[in-house]
Design a protein around this motif. Structure first.
Motif, short mmCIF file in Angstrom:
data_model
loop_
_atom_site.label_atom_id
_atom_site.label_comp_id
_atom_site.label_asym_id
_atom_site.label_seq_id
_atom_site.Cartn_x
_atom_site.Cartn_y
_atom_site.Cartn_z
N GLY A 1 34.92 32.08 25.10
CA GLY A 1 35.88 32.60 26.06
C GLY A 1 35.23 33.50 27.10
N LEU A 2 34.35 34.40 26.62
CA LEU A 2 33.67 35.28 27.57
C LEU A 2 32.74 34.50 28.49
CD1 LEU A 2 33.18 38.18 28.48
CD2 LEU A 2 31.38 38.37 26.76
N GLY A 3 32.06 33.50 27.96
CA GLY A 3 31.20 32.67 28.81
C GLY A 3 32.00 31.92 29.87
N THR A 4 33.14 31.39 29.44
CA THR A 4 33.99 30.70 30.41
C THR A 4 34.50 31.66 31.47
OG1 THR A 4 34.67 29.18 28.66
CG2 THR A 4 36.03 29.24 30.64
N ALA A 5 34.93 32.87 31.02
CA ALA A 5 35.42 33.86 31.98
C ALA A 5 34.33 34.26 32.96
CB ALA A 5 35.94 35.09 31.24
N LEU A 6 33.11 34.45 32.46
CA LEU A 6 32.00 34.80 33.35
C LEU A 6 31.72 33.68 34.34
CD1 LEU A 6 29.54 36.51 30.85
CD2 LEU A 6 30.79 37.60 32.71
N ALA A 7 31.75 32.43 33.86
CA ALA A 7 31.50 31.30 34.75
C ALA A 7 32.55 31.23 35.85
CB ALA A 7 31.46 30.01 33.95
N VAL A 8 33.82 31.34 35.43
CA VAL A 8 34.89 31.28 36.44
C VAL A 8 34.82 32.47 37.38
CG1 VAL A 8 37.39 31.27 36.74
CG2 VAL A 8 36.37 29.95 34.89
N GLU A 9 34.48 33.65 36.81
CA GLU A 9 34.42 34.86 37.63
C GLU A 9 33.37 34.74 38.74
OE1 GLU A 9 35.51 38.92 38.52
OE2 GLU A 9 36.45 37.38 37.27
N PHE A 10 32.23 34.18 38.39
CA PHE A 10 31.16 34.09 39.38
C PHE A 10 31.33 32.88 40.29
CE2 PHE A 10 29.19 36.95 36.33
CZ PHE A 10 28.69 37.90 37.18
N ILE A 11 32.08 31.90 39.85
CA ILE A 11 32.38 30.78 40.76
C ILE A 11 33.40 31.22 41.79
CG2 ILE A 11 33.44 28.50 40.87
CD1 ILE A 11 32.16 27.90 38.17
N ASN A 12 34.40 32.00 41.35
CA ASN A 12 35.46 32.46 42.24
C ASN A 12 34.95 33.67 43.02
OD1 ASN A 12 37.81 32.98 43.53
ND2 ASN A 12 38.97 33.57 41.72
N ASP A 13 34.72 33.51 44.32
CA ASP A 13 34.13 34.55 45.16
C ASP A 13 35.24 35.30 45.87
OD1 ASP A 13 32.44 36.11 46.59
OD2 ASP A 13 32.04 34.61 48.12
N THR A 14 35.70 36.39 45.24
CA THR A 14 36.74 37.20 45.86
C THR A 14 36.32 38.66 45.86
OG1 THR A 14 37.87 37.46 43.74
CG2 THR A 14 38.61 35.66 45.14
N ILE A 15 37.03 39.45 46.67
CA ILE A 15 36.81 40.89 46.71
C ILE A 15 37.62 41.50 45.58
CG2 ILE A 15 36.96 42.98 48.11
CD1 ILE A 15 35.01 40.95 49.20
N LYS A 16 36.93 42.16 44.66
CA LYS A 16 37.62 42.68 43.48
C LYS A 16 37.47 44.18 43.34
CE LYS A 16 35.99 38.48 41.18
NZ LYS A 16 34.93 38.27 42.19
N THR A 17 36.33 44.73 43.69
CA THR A 17 36.05 46.13 43.39
C THR A 17 35.59 46.86 44.65
OG1 THR A 17 33.73 45.65 42.88
CG2 THR A 17 35.31 45.49 41.06
N PRO A 18 35.59 48.18 44.62
CA PRO A 18 35.06 48.93 45.77
C PRO A 18 33.62 48.56 46.10
CG PRO A 18 36.30 50.39 44.33
CD PRO A 18 36.22 49.08 43.64
N ASP A 19 32.82 48.23 45.09
CA ASP A 19 31.44 47.81 45.38
C ASP A 19 31.41 46.53 46.21
OD1 ASP A 19 30.34 49.94 44.08
OD2 ASP A 19 30.16 48.90 42.15
N ASP A 20 32.36 45.63 45.97
CA ASP A 20 32.42 44.41 46.79
C ASP A 20 32.72 44.76 48.24
OD1 ASP A 20 31.94 42.98 44.51
OD2 ASP A 20 34.05 42.55 44.11
N VAL A 21 33.58 45.75 48.45
CA VAL A 21 33.90 46.16 49.82
C VAL A 21 32.66 46.72 50.50
CG1 VAL A 21 35.28 47.76 51.21
CG2 VAL A 21 36.32 46.58 49.27
N ARG A 22 31.94 47.56 49.77
CA ARG A 22 30.76 48.19 50.37
C ARG A 22 29.61 47.20 50.57
NH1 ARG A 22 31.94 51.86 45.95
NH2 ARG A 22 33.19 53.63 46.70
N ASP A 23 29.39 46.35 49.58
CA ASP A 23 28.21 45.48 49.61
C ASP A 23 28.45 44.21 50.42
OD1 ASP A 23 27.05 47.34 47.99
OD2 ASP A 23 27.53 46.27 46.13
N ASP A 24 29.59 43.55 50.18
CA ASP A 24 29.83 42.26 50.83
C ASP A 24 30.39 42.42 52.24
OD1 ASP A 24 28.98 41.16 48.47
OD2 ASP A 24 31.00 40.89 47.66
#
Length: 731
Positions: A456-479
């Motif tokens: 389950g965690l592997g699947t979640a990680l795979a989907v998480e990294f395939i799905n490119d969305t803004i999720k966290t403040p770090d994404d706002v600053r970095d991306d």
């Protein structure tokens, strides 16, 4: 509020309220990081986001563990413990045998290998008649050898041998579907191992006895032959050995050698005496024999001293030629001559005596030296004739030592030595197990849960990294390379407009923090004209616009909120057909005639007005700048609710006439590429993007994935997403 509504929940981290440089470059520099890593916080966020997937995978793993347990045949394990005692090996050292302990661990490992050996398993099969057991060999038609081979392979496969490195105990266990059979086989292994060990020891001692008997006979004959040769050679050469304990190569073992040794000792003593006599003679010649002379002339020296004293006493009275003084002086001279005569006689006597001693010692030394030289020649001749004798003597000694050692070893090895105490003993015999050890329900459930959680965690990680969305403040600053001005939480149970009426609600606190962060985005503090927009619809920009305007109004500012979304307006008053931005853009009417006061003190609203067919053309007219100039002269701050950026030209046009632009990004919904493209459109139009707000932001997790909806026209009569904020018309 419909699709632009927020669902508050929790409080998000916002821009720090300490003193910061009031310019965008400094703000961006403070917010940028080196990059986002997959740390524990990110893993927790992903796990929380996909908790239902993880729970489902864990439940599937547990179900699989239960099914596996039910389908697996129960196996019983019986265990026995054996103690291994390494034997001590006797090593010959200097003709004496001493016990030397072997390497315990190496011996234990060797015995463990013997317990796993195929030969031992075959013996157990034979001793217990397991080839005829249908539980092990279900095919009764096979021949005896085949059944024995099958049973042996099965015993080897199900036997487990474990040794402890810190002790001499070996645990053997056997697994079987029949508990009685498991105990029977494991005890059979223990008994067969001990019997096999005893048999190997007896066979080894029997072979050693036979071997030693042959070797003793051979060595005895060789010893007799070498002794005969030695005696014959000694008789032929006339060699007589007197030293029974001396080596054959020693010169002192013969008569001549013994005499030479004694003469050498006498010669050494004579040399010592001669040297002492010579030294004494030389000392008597060189010295004056002071002690003896002093003793024999003591009376004369006393008389002289007395006469010398009288002479000096009378010399003070009389002249030197006085007769009495002349007489005293003559007597002193006579005594001195007598002393010299006595000393000469003493010296002459001593020198003669010591010279005689020295000459006698020298004569004795010369005599002995001549005799030693004579015997030395005889010894050298005997040594040459004794070489062969020494070789023969060495052969005799070697054969005798070997013969005695073999004879002693043969006496030590006997039947008792071969059948002695076994090097293994049973500590615990195998008992009949009362319950199966496999399958273990708890272990299978734990493994199933771990495997399910991993999948389950592997699947979640795979989907998480395939799905490119803004999720966290770090994404706002970095991306996006934008300052993170605040995270707006999702609410639960209340509409955002209702939650914003409560100053202490989490969503109000979050927007208040974002409003405070805006004070540090420009050199002059809060931008006078602020455009609030988003990448796509339904990201919460209208709610964010209303919340920020409301908070600035509560801070004592006169704030004008302009609804510039002339495609899907969010703020309605009921008088859009008469008043609004679209009417102002098409006429030269005054702003004050279209502005209406809300129920929030200090906050006024300019609605969008009638929806025009060409919003972008109206917004690109010079009339918009004039309206904003009039608004900034009448109000402290102007907040504009703009339409989404992608697919429309409205927001880029609005950003060119606004002092600052604020991006609203829905956490976990807005894709990074779409947000970057929208940001590039604003910047290419000359807009000044000062930062971004994350809406629907969760501390414990961020939402993930979205279904993109088309941006369609509608009338302002759809009340599901309207913000009723009008209290009356401004005067």
């Amino acid at each position: 509020m419909g699709k632009n509504d927020l669902e508050p929940r929790g409080v998000a981290a916002v821009w720090p309220l300490t003193q910061q440089p009031r310019n965008q470059d400094a703000l961006l520099g403070l917010n940028r990081t080196e990059g986002s890593d997959l740390n524990l916080a990110a893993l927790w966020r992903i796990a929380w986001t996909w908790r239902w997937l993880l729970l489902g995978a864990v439940a599937a793993g547990i179900a699989g563990g239960v099914i596996f347990t039910l389908l697996t045949t129960p196996l019983y394990r019986s265990e026995a413990v054996i103690e291994i005692n390494p034997p001590s090996v006797e090593v010959m050292d200097g003709g004496k045998a001493g016990p030397v302990a072997q390497n315990d661990q190496a011996f234990v490992q060797t015995q463990s290998g013997l317990l796993r050996s195929r030969s031992l398993a075959a013996r157990v099969v034979q001793d217990l008649n397991l080839a005829s057991n249908e539980a092990l060999v279900p095919d009764p038609n096979a021949d005896r050898a085949t059944r024995q081979r099958i049973a042996t392979n099965l015993l080897n496969a199900n036997l487990k041998v474990e040794s402890d490195e810190r002790s001499r105990l070996i645990k053997i266990s056997y697994s079987s579907a029949d508990p009685q059979l498991a105990a029977k086989i494991v005890n059979g292994f223990a008994d067969s191992y001990i019997r096999t060990s005893l048999e190997r020891r007896y066979q080894a001692s029997s072979y050693a006895r036979d071997f030693l008997q042959k070797q003793i006979g051979t060595v005895r004959r060789e010893l007799e032959t070498s002794e005969r040769q030695l005696v014959a050679y000694a008789q032929q050469q006339g060699i007589i050995r007197t030293g029974a304990g001396e080596s054959a190569t020693s010169d002192t073992a013969s008569l001549t050698g013994t005499s030479l040794v004694e003469l050498n000792k006498a010669l050494a003593d004579a040399e010592t005496k001669r040297i002492a006599a010579e030294q004494a003679y030389r000392e008597s010649t060189a010295s004056s024999a002071t002690v003896e002379i002093s003793e024999r002339t003591a009376d004369l020296r006393n008389q002289r001293a007395k006469l010398e004293s009288d002479y000096r006493e009378k010399a003070t009275i009389f002249r030197p030629d006085y007769p009495e003084l002349q007489s005293l002086k003559a007597r002193i001279t006579a005594i001195d001559e007598a002393i010299r005569t006595e000393a000469g006689s003493v010296r002459a006597g001593q020198s003669g005596t010591r010279r005689a001693d020295y000459q006698a010692a020298l004569s004795t030394e010369n005599t002995l030296r001549s005799r030693v030289e004579q015997l030395r020649g005889q010894v050298l001749d005997l040594r040459g004739r004794s070489i062969q004798y020494t070789i023969l003597q060495r052969d005799v000694d070697t054969n005798r030592s070997l013969y005695e050692a073999l004879l002693q070893r043969y006496k030590e090895i006997g039947v008792a030595g071969g059948v002695g105490v076994s090097n293994a003993s049973v500590v615990d015999r195998g008992d009949v197990p009362s319950s199966p050890y496999k399958p273990n329900l708890m272990v299978n459930l734990l493994l199933g849960m771990l495997i399910g959680a991993g999948i389950g965690l592997g699947t979640a990680l795979a989907v998480e990294f395939i799905n490119d969305t803004i999720k966290t403040p770090d994404d706002v600053r970095d991306d996006l390379e934008l300052a993170f001005l605040g995270g707006i939480p999702v609410s639960k149970g209340k509409r955002p407009t209702e939650a914003l009426r409560e100053a202490n609600s989490p969503i109000s606190e979050a927007y208040f923090s974002a409003a405070m962060s805006l004070q540090f985005t420009t050199d002059g503090g809060v931008p006078r004209v602020l455009l609030v927009t988003s990448t796509r619809p339904a990201e919460g920009k209208s709610t964010s616009t209303w919340a920020l305007a409301q908070h600035f109004a509560r801070l004592g500012r006169r704030v004008l909120l302009i609804d510039a979304d002339m495609r899907k307006p969010a703020f309605v008053t009921g008088r859009e057909k008469e008043d609004g931005l679209s009417n102002l853009l098409t006429t030269h009417d005054l702003l004050n005639n279209h502005v209406q006061q809300t129920d929030v003190e200090g906050l006024w609203l300019l609605p969008c007005g009638p929806i025009p067919p060409n919003p972008a053309e109206l917004l690109s007219s010079p009339r918009l700048r004039a309206i904003l100039a009039e608004a900034t002269s009448a109000f402290d701050m102007v907040v504009i609710d703009g339409p989404p950026i992608l697919g429309l030209a409205d927001s880029p046009l609005l950003s060119t006439v606004c002092q600052a632009t604020l991006m609203v990004v829905e956490a976990g919904k807005t894709r990074t590429r779409a947000a970057v493209e929208a940001l590039n459109r604003i910047r290419s139009s000359g807009g000044n993007v000062v930062g971004a707000l994350l809406t629907r932001y969760r501390h414990e997790a961020t939402g993930y994935g979205y279904n993109y909806e088309a941006y369609s026209y509608r009338s302002v009569e759809n009340r599901n997403r309207e913000i009723r904020a009008i209290g009356g018309r401004a005067e």
